[in-house]
Design a protein around this motif. Structure first.
Motif, PDB file in Angstrom:
ATOM      1  N   MET A 436       0.829  -1.205   0.000  1.00 24.50           N
ATOM      2  CA  MET A 436       0.000   0.000   0.000  1.00 24.50           C
ATOM      3  C   MET A 436       0.864   1.255   0.000  1.00 24.50           C
ATOM      4  SD  MET A 436      -3.025   1.257  -0.058  1.00 24.50           S
ATOM      5  CE  MET A 436      -4.108  -0.093   0.428  1.00 24.50           C
ATOM      6  N   ALA A 437       2.001   1.195   0.697  1.00 23.90           N
ATOM      7  CA  ALA A 437       2.890   2.356   0.750  1.00 23.90           C
ATOM      8  C   ALA A 437       3.453   2.662  -0.637  1.00 23.90           C
ATOM      9  CB  ALA A 437       4.027   2.100   1.743  1.00 23.90           C
ATOM     10  N   ARG A 484      -4.627 -10.549  -1.511  1.00 19.11           N
ATOM     11  CA  ARG A 484      -3.306 -10.897  -2.016  1.00 19.11           C
ATOM     12  C   ARG A 484      -2.295 -10.974  -0.883  1.00 19.11           C
ATOM     13  NH1 ARG A 484      -1.325  -7.069  -6.473  1.00 19.11           N
ATOM     14  NH2 ARG A 484       0.310  -8.671  -6.589  1.00 19.11           N
ATOM     15  N   LEU A 485      -2.413 -10.041   0.067  1.00 20.59           N
ATOM     16  CA  LEU A 485      -1.492 -10.055   1.206  1.00 20.59           C
ATOM     17  C   LEU A 485      -1.688 -11.320   2.036  1.00 20.59           C
ATOM     18  CD1 LEU A 485       0.631  -8.754   2.968  1.00 20.59           C
ATOM     19  CD2 LEU A 485      -1.162  -7.398   4.062  1.00 20.59           C
ATOM     20  N   SER A 486      -2.945 -11.711   2.243  1.00 14.33           N
ATOM     21  CA  SER A 486      -3.228 -12.939   2.998  1.00 14.33           C
ATOM     22  C   SER A 486      -2.643 -14.148   2.298  1.00 14.33           C
ATOM     23  CB  SER A 486      -4.743 -13.103   3.174  1.00 14.33           C
ATOM     24  OG  SER A 486      -5.031 -14.311   3.853  1.00 14.33           O
ATOM     25  N   ASN A 487      -2.808 -14.211   0.990  1.00 12.84           N
ATOM     26  CA  ASN A 487      -2.253 -15.338   0.222  1.00 12.84           C
ATOM     27  C   ASN A 487      -0.725 -15.359   0.297  1.00 12.84           C
ATOM     28  OD1 ASN A 487      -4.824 -16.132  -0.517  1.00 12.84           O
ATOM     29  ND2 ASN A 487      -4.788 -14.944  -2.435  1.00 12.84           N
ATOM     30  N   TRP A 488      -0.103 -14.176   0.198  1.00 14.52           N
ATOM     31  CA  TRP A 488       1.354 -14.111   0.269  1.00 14.52           C
ATOM     32  C   TRP A 488       1.856 -14.533   1.653  1.00 14.52           C
ATOM     33  CZ3 TRP A 488       5.271 -14.216  -2.764  1.00 14.52           C
ATOM     34  CH2 TRP A 488       5.162 -13.783  -4.102  1.00 14.52           C
ATOM     35  N   LEU A 489       1.121 -14.180   2.709  1.00 16.47           N
ATOM     36  CA  LEU A 489       1.527 -14.580   4.058  1.00 16.47           C
ATOM     37  C   LEU A 489       1.420 -16.089   4.237  1.00 16.47           C
ATOM     38  CD1 LEU A 489      -0.036 -11.683   6.174  1.00 16.47           C
ATOM     39  CD2 LEU A 489       2.393 -12.088   5.697  1.00 16.47           C
ATOM     40  N   VAL A 490       0.380 -16.692   3.644  1.00 13.59           N
ATOM     41  CA  VAL A 490       0.237 -18.153   3.706  1.00 13.59           C
ATOM     42  C   VAL A 490       1.411 -18.823   3.003  1.00 13.59           C
ATOM     43  CG1 VAL A 490      -1.155 -20.116   2.915  1.00 13.59           C
ATOM     44  CG2 VAL A 490      -2.268 -18.143   3.960  1.00 13.59           C
ATOM     45  N   ILE A 491       1.719 -18.291   1.793  1.00  6.24           N
ATOM     46  CA  ILE A 491       2.852 -18.838   1.046  1.00  6.24           C
ATOM     47  C   ILE A 491       4.152 -18.640   1.821  1.00  6.24           C
ATOM     48  CG2 ILE A 491       4.216 -18.577  -1.068  1.00  6.24           C
ATOM     49  CD1 ILE A 491       1.622 -17.796  -2.486  1.00  6.24           C
ATOM     50  N   HIS A 540      -3.972  -5.320  11.464  1.00  5.20           N
ATOM     51  CA  HIS A 540      -3.281  -4.055  11.196  1.00  5.20           C
ATOM     52  C   HIS A 540      -1.810  -4.149  11.581  1.00  5.20           C
ATOM     53  CE1 HIS A 540      -7.286  -1.617  11.356  1.00  5.20           C
ATOM     54  NE2 HIS A 540      -7.159  -2.347  10.249  1.00  5.20           N
ATOM     55  N   VAL A 541      -1.535  -4.902  12.666  1.00 11.39           N
ATOM     56  CA  VAL A 541      -0.135  -5.103  13.064  1.00 11.39           C
ATOM     57  C   VAL A 541       0.599  -5.893  11.996  1.00 11.39           C
ATOM     58  CG1 VAL A 541       1.389  -6.159  14.782  1.00 11.39           C
ATOM     59  CG2 VAL A 541      -0.649  -4.916  15.520  1.00 11.39           C
ATOM     60  N   ILE A 542      -0.082  -6.930  11.492  1.00 10.50           N
ATOM     61  CA  ILE A 542       0.520  -7.756  10.437  1.00 10.50           C
ATOM     62  C   ILE A 542       0.788  -6.917   9.194  1.00 10.50           C
ATOM     63  CG2 ILE A 542       0.097  -9.680   8.853  1.00 10.50           C
ATOM     64  CD1 ILE A 542      -1.534 -10.988  11.111  1.00 10.50           C
ATOM     65  N   VAL A 543      -0.199  -6.076   8.825  1.00 12.17           N
ATOM     66  CA  VAL A 543      -0.046  -5.233   7.634  1.00 12.17           C
ATOM     67  C   VAL A 543       1.097  -4.246   7.808  1.00 12.17           C
ATOM     68  CG1 VAL A 543      -1.149  -3.417   6.255  1.00 12.17           C
ATOM     69  CG2 VAL A 543      -2.431  -5.462   6.877  1.00 12.17           C
ATOM     70  N   SER A 544       1.194  -3.618   8.974  1.00 14.74           N
ATOM     71  CA  SER A 544       2.267  -2.653   9.230  1.00 14.74           C
ATOM     72  C   SER A 544       3.633  -3.317   9.137  1.00 14.74           C
ATOM     73  CB  SER A 544       2.091  -2.015  10.612  1.00 14.74           C
ATOM     74  OG  SER A 544       0.860  -1.323  10.685  1.00 14.74           O
ATOM     75  N   THR A 545       3.716  -4.525   9.709  1.00 14.23           N
ATOM     76  CA  THR A 545       4.986  -5.253   9.646  1.00 14.23           C
ATOM     77  C   THR A 545       5.344  -5.585   8.207  1.00 14.23           C
ATOM     78  OG1 THR A 545       4.493  -6.225  11.817  1.00 14.23           O
ATOM     79  CG2 THR A 545       6.242  -7.268  10.509  1.00 14.23           C
ATOM     80  N   GLU A 547       4.352  -4.051   5.453  1.00 22.06           N
ATOM     81  CA  GLU A 547       4.694  -2.837   4.712  1.00 22.06           C
ATOM     82  C   GLU A 547       6.113  -2.368   5.042  1.00 22.06           C
ATOM     83  OE1 GLU A 547       3.178  -1.231   2.359  1.00 22.06           O
ATOM     84  OE2 GLU A 547       1.285  -2.311   2.364  1.00 22.06           O
ATOM     85  N   THR A 548       6.496  -2.534   6.328  1.00 17.97           N
ATOM     86  CA  THR A 548       7.839  -2.112   6.724  1.00 17.97           C
ATOM     87  C   THR A 548       8.901  -2.955   6.034  1.00 17.97           C
ATOM     88  OG1 THR A 548       6.986  -1.423   8.882  1.00 17.97           O
ATOM     89  CG2 THR A 548       9.369  -1.745   8.687  1.00 17.97           C
ATOM     90  N   ILE A 549       8.600  -4.274   5.931  1.00 12.34           N
ATOM     91  CA  ILE A 549       9.575  -5.182   5.309  1.00 12.34           C
ATOM     92  C   ILE A 549       9.622  -4.994   3.798  1.00 12.34           C
ATOM     93  CG2 ILE A 549      10.119  -7.622   4.884  1.00 12.34           C
ATOM     94  CD1 ILE A 549       8.857  -8.217   7.641  1.00 12.34           C
ATOM     95  N   VAL A 550       8.436  -4.876   3.173  1.00 16.00           N
ATOM     96  CA  VAL A 550       8.344  -4.914   1.703  1.00 16.00           C
ATOM     97  C   VAL A 550       8.795  -3.605   1.056  1.00 16.00           C
ATOM     98  CG1 VAL A 550       6.736  -5.087  -0.241  1.00 16.00           C
ATOM     99  CG2 VAL A 550       6.594  -6.700   1.650  1.00 16.00           C
ATOM    100  N   TYR A 551       8.416  -2.452   1.635  1.00 15.82           N
ATOM    101  CA  TYR A 551       8.703  -1.190   0.934  1.00 15.82           C
ATOM    102  C   TYR A 551       9.141  -0.112   1.914  1.00 15.82           C
ATOM    103  CZ  TYR A 551       8.219   2.978  -1.934  1.00 15.82           C
ATOM    104  OH  TYR A 551       8.470   4.143  -2.609  1.00 15.82           O
ATOM    105  N   SER A 552      10.209   0.558   1.535  1.00 15.31           N
ATOM    106  CA  SER A 552      10.697   1.728   2.254  1.00 15.31           C
ATOM    107  C   SER A 552      11.414   2.610   1.245  1.00 15.31           C
ATOM    108  CB  SER A 552      11.648   1.305   3.389  1.00 15.31           C
ATOM    109  OG  SER A 552      12.869   0.812   2.835  1.00 15.31           O
ATOM    110  N   PRO A 553      11.699   3.840   1.614  1.00 12.46           N
ATOM    111  CA  PRO A 553      12.425   4.714   0.669  1.00 12.46           C
ATOM    112  C   PRO A 553      13.788   4.176   0.274  1.00 12.46           C
ATOM    113  CG  PRO A 553      11.438   5.998   2.440  1.00 12.46           C
ATOM    114  CD  PRO A 553      11.253   4.556   2.814  1.00 12.46           C
ATOM    115  N   PHE A 554      14.336   3.239   1.086  1.00 16.34           N
ATOM    116  CA  PHE A 554      15.682   2.719   0.807  1.00 16.34           C
ATOM    117  C   PHE A 554      15.648   1.368   0.100  1.00 16.34           C
ATOM    118  CE2 PHE A 554      15.642   5.140   4.789  1.00 16.34           C
ATOM    119  CZ  PHE A 554      16.448   6.211   4.427  1.00 16.34           C
ATOM    120  N   LEU A 555      14.552   0.608   0.287  1.00 22.50           N
ATOM    121  CA  LEU A 555      14.496  -0.735  -0.289  1.00 22.50           C
ATOM    122  C   LEU A 555      13.095  -1.042  -0.764  1.00 22.50           C
ATOM    123  CD1 LEU A 555      15.866  -3.456  -0.847  1.00 22.50           C
ATOM    124  CD2 LEU A 555      15.140  -4.183   1.442  1.00 22.50           C
TER     125      LEU A 555
END
Length: 606
Positions: A436-437, A484-491, A540-545, A547-555
């Protein structure tokens, strides 16, 4: 021998060429009268005669013109011969001497050079067809009179005996031209200076009133107690001529001899001596008042004078009856084109598309500059208003073209930016690792780029279209994002379990993967609905985690997931194959292996 003959032939040809050129440029070839204007077949309009124009075009000095007008058989041609000191045999044709009489307008081919205010000026003498002759229309007379009025520097109005009412009425056209072109703004250069009017009255009686008094009396207003329109018009001409008083001169010339048919055979000694004296005074007077023909502050040479003459003829032949308005219109035509060119050049500086208000500002500035140029160079005062209206109309046409071009360029640019954003939104819809970010960052960047780069009149239209597209893309992304996020977490949980079981053989990592899998596939389905799960704080905690891992201004993990995955796989394989065989290596956490305890080397007993 052959080469010598060829050389001789070559020099003969060259010599012949130079002799022919010298003969063609012999000044004696131009010591005769040439027609420059002649009537058409119906004797209503006039056309140029190229023979006389060639004689004029060779002149490089500033040109001044002395033209003689007057009634038919009033002695104009004889007068010109006298001013040029020519006999009838070598000068202009005189009616009672030759069968050929003056038709149209003739020029003496050899100009008289005179020093005027320190400048060498070539003076041309013009003979015109007389008024009121048989077999032609009054409109033709008007055209000849108008042409002589416009092109001459000194206009000699040759009148026998006295001034008639018809002579004053005929000057109405000259008055209109003078009012239009002369003294447009006092104290500034005139755009077009009309001829000095010389009233030349040939008469035998010299007692009583002077010719100037005769002219003043003829120009005095006529009482009009009954309000007659014709008298009002004549009085208006009189008033205008009175205003032109500083531009006109009266001169009397007695008859040269009583036997007029024998004048061409007489020498000066046989002519009336008073006439000879007055003729010389007339020559001096003409030399005193003559000035080069000035158009917009510039004297004309031969080529420029011919171009000027062509313009006049176009103006006079434009309508059925020649008018001052038609002359003004033709002379202003070139200036209008110049002003439109200036307007277009200033408008072309802009890089379209631009905002409509800015285009309007540039249009107003360019229009003002074009009108300034027109005011500086235009001809006429009263009839020039029609040219100003025409200039406004032409500028509006060009401006409408720029408006359409601006709309087209705006549409082209905004459509390109819209398509670019649409492609970007479509690409964000199919991210491998939904974020989402990242979607919001792309959304904002696309919107800012569009807002900055899409300009012009169609920006608002495309802006609305852009908002609809972005809103629709956002809705679609949010709708698919949680699934899609739920499916990716299962995978991801299964991947963690498999890596912990078979690759790393790390028991706790396997347990964490299976716990995450059971939670996502069992617990959430038993206690949460598919809708309520996405609004649960834990999610929401899962989503925040995530988002932090998947996308940031550096990675951007979506971009680097495959390279990072391959790198990790290589490291794991390396560790699995090579790293675990190193002596002395041990693990702090329980692993899937049967390693012996240190120091336990007892043999197995039966």
């Amino acid at each position: 021998m052959g080469a010598s003959f060829r050389n001789l032939a070559f020099w003969v040809v060259v010599l012949g060429f130079f002799l022919a050129s010298a003969a063609a440029s012999d000044p004696d070839d131009f010591r005769r009268a040439f027609p420059i204007v002649e009537p058409d077949s119906e004797h209503t309009k006039i056309r140029l005669a190229r023979e006389g124009l060639e004689a004029i075009q060779r002149i490089t000095n500033p040109i001044a013109v002395v033209a003689v007008i007057g009634p038919y058989r009033s002695g104009k041609s004889f007068l010109l011969n006298q001013l040029l000191s020519l006999s009838c045999d070598e000068g202009f044709g005189v009616g009672h001497m030759r069968d050929t009489k003056t038709k149209g307008m003739w020029v003496w081919g050899t100009p008289v050079d005179l020093d005027v205010d320190g400048t060498k000026v070539s003076i041309l003498y013009l003979d015109t067809e007389g008024f009121e002759s048989v077999g032609k229309s009054n409109v033709y007379d008007d055209r000849i009179f108008a042409l002589a009025t416009v092109m001459s520097s000194v206009l000699i109005y040759n009148l026998p005996e006295t001034i008639r009412e018809a002579d004053i009425s005929r000057l109405s056209f000259a008055v209109e031209i003078a009012e239009e072109f002369y003294g447009r703004v006092k104290g500034q250069d005139v755009a077009f200076e009309p001829a000095k009017l010389l009233w030349l009255i040939q008469r035998d009686f010299l007692q009583g009133k002077s010719v100037q008094e005769m002219v003043n009396e003829a120009l005095r207003r006529v009482p009009n107690n009954n309000g007659d329109r014709n008298i009002d018009q004549v009085n208006q001409i009189r008033d205008s001529l009175a205003i032109m008083g500083d531009n006109s001169t009266a001169f009397s010339l007695p008859q040269p001899h009583l036997q007029r048919t024998k004048l061409c055979d007489m020498k000066d000694s046989e002519l009336d001596q008073l006439y000879v004296e007055k003729r010389e005074q007339l020559k001096q007077l003409v030399a005193t008042i003559i000035r080069p023909k000035i158009i917009q502050g510039k004297p004309l040479n031969g080529n420029e004078f011919v171009a000027f003459l062509e313009q006049i003829l176009e103006a006079l032949n434009k309508g059925e009856i020649p008018s001052t308005g038609s002359i003004v219109e033709v002379f202003n035509k070139v200036i209008l084109e110049r002003c439109l060119k200036l307007y277009s050049q200033r408008m072309d500086i802009m890089r379209l598309p631009i905002q409509e208000n800015r285009l309007q500002e540039v249009h107003e500035e360019s229009k003002a500059e074009a009108k300034k140029l027109f005011d500086r160079q235009r001809f006429g005062r009263h009839h020039a208003e029609q040219s100003i209206v025409k200039l406004d109309d032409e500028i509006q046409k060009v401006y409408r073209t720029f408006l359409l071009e601006n709309e087209y360029q705006s549409s082209k640019l905004c459509e390109a930016k819209y398509t670019e954003c649409e492609d970007k939104m479509d690409h964000l819809q199919v991210m491998r690792l939904p974020s989402m970010a990242k979607f919001n960052a792309g959304f904002l960047q696309c919107n800012e780029t569009f807002e900055r780069q899409c300009v012009g009149p169609l920006k608002e239209l495309y802006k609305q279209k852009m908002m609809k597209m972005l809103g629709k893309s956002r809705s679609l992304f949010i709708k698919d994002y949680n699934d899609r996020l739920s499916n990716w977490l299962v995978i991801f949980s299964l991947t963690v379990a498999m890596v912990g079981r078979f690759i790393i053989k790390f028991f706790l990592l396997e347990i964490a993967g299976w716990a995450m899998f059971i939670f996502l596939e069992t617990y959430t389905r038993m206690f949460w609905s598919s809708e309520s799960m996405y609004y649960n704080p834990s999610w929401h905690v899962i989503v925040s985690t995530w988002e932090t891992i998947v996308y940031s201004p550096f990675l951007d993990l979506d971009r680097w997931a495959i390279p990072i995955g391959i790198l990790l796989l290589v490291l794991l394989l390396y560790w699995r194959c090579c790293g675990s065989r190193k002596p002395g290596s041990h693990w702090l956490l329980p692993l899937y292996n049967n390693r012996h305890r240190d120091g336990d080397s007892r043999p197995r007993s039966d």
